[in-house]
Enzyme design. Sequence first.
Site, PDB file in Angstrom:
ATOM      1  N   CYS A 295       2.699  11.644  -2.488  1.00 27.92           N
ATOM      2  CA  CYS A 295       2.399  12.951  -1.886  1.00 27.92           C
ATOM      3  C   CYS A 295       3.388  14.013  -2.340  1.00 27.92           C
ATOM      4  O   CYS A 295       4.539  13.727  -2.661  1.00 27.92           O
ATOM      5  CB  CYS A 295       2.373  12.848  -0.364  1.00 27.92           C
ATOM      6  SG  CYS A 295       3.970  12.523   0.410  1.00 27.92           S
TER       7      CYS A 295
ATOM      8  N   HIS B 286       4.917   6.549   4.899  1.00 27.91           N
ATOM      9  CA  HIS B 286       4.135   6.365   3.675  1.00 27.91           C
ATOM     10  C   HIS B 286       4.681   5.164   2.907  1.00 27.91           C
ATOM     11  O   HIS B 286       5.821   4.747   3.101  1.00 27.91           O
ATOM     12  CB  HIS B 286       4.222   7.613   2.804  1.00 27.91           C
ATOM     13  CG  HIS B 286       3.449   8.777   3.330  1.00 27.91           C
ATOM     14  ND1 HIS B 286       3.155   9.881   2.561  1.00 27.91           N
ATOM     15  CD2 HIS B 286       2.899   9.023   4.546  1.00 27.91           C
ATOM     16  CE1 HIS B 286       2.465  10.753   3.276  1.00 27.91           C
ATOM     17  NE2 HIS B 286       2.300  10.260   4.487  1.00 27.91           N
TER      18      HIS B 286
ATOM     19  N   GLU C  59       5.590   4.612  -0.329  1.00 25.85           N
ATOM     20  CA  GLU C  59       6.776   4.806  -1.171  1.00 25.85           C
ATOM     21  C   GLU C  59       8.017   4.995  -0.304  1.00 25.85           C
ATOM     22  O   GLU C  59       9.088   4.470  -0.606  1.00 25.85           O
ATOM     23  CB  GLU C  59       6.602   6.028  -2.085  1.00 25.85           C
ATOM     24  CG  GLU C  59       5.391   5.959  -2.977  1.00 25.85           C
ATOM     25  CD  GLU C  59       4.128   6.555  -2.370  1.00 25.85           C
ATOM     26  OE1 GLU C  59       3.197   6.844  -3.131  1.00 25.85           O
ATOM     27  OE2 GLU C  59       4.059   6.748  -1.134  1.00 25.85           O
TER      28      GLU C  59
ATOM     29  N   CYS D 149       6.900  12.195  -0.582  1.00 25.49           N
ATOM     30  CA  CYS D 149       7.242  11.007  -1.368  1.00 25.49           C
ATOM     31  C   CYS D 149       7.647  11.346  -2.796  1.00 25.49           C
ATOM     32  O   CYS D 149       8.540  10.702  -3.351  1.00 25.49           O
ATOM     33  CB  CYS D 149       6.091  10.010  -1.331  1.00 25.49           C
ATOM     34  SG  CYS D 149       5.860   9.302   0.311  1.00 25.49           S
TER      35      CYS D 149
END
Length: 162
Positions: free
Chosen positions: A90, A62, A64, A100
């Site tokens: 998330c 992801h 981040e 995240c």
Amino acid sequence: MHRLKETRGEPLNDHDWLRLACELALLCPPSPAAFSVGAVVVGADGREIARGHSREDDPRVHAEEAALAKILPGDPRLPGATVYSSLEPCSRRASRPRPCSRLIVDSGVRRVVLAWREPLLFADCHGAEDLAAAGVTVVEIPELAEAAREPNLHLLSGGSAR
């Protein structure tokens, strides 16, 4: 690391950094099962610390996560830093042990600016709420949500786009 050119002779602001995060989302390889997201970590001094985007170096990474992975744990800049993310971080993941939102809290970052709340498509996301409950300041700039949705339009044709 990097610093965007100041615009209008003024330091960059939340809109400028978040717009960059939205532009980074356009670099994501398309996926039928994951959002395209961009993230930038900016220190209190207005300098970019790191940036990342979804699927940058791994099909499951992801944005981040990619950005934070480029920063050494315990970096003294993190408590004063802001994470700019085109999509709400998330709160639940099947592919990793920590979502995240937890990675951000564990990093020591105390401020997150996002453009778009995650729609109810893949998971019921509560990242903004989880961050706020952990003492992280969360700022939403909905006027940039359209820019965050743009690289994800192929996912939204039949889903909710809150």
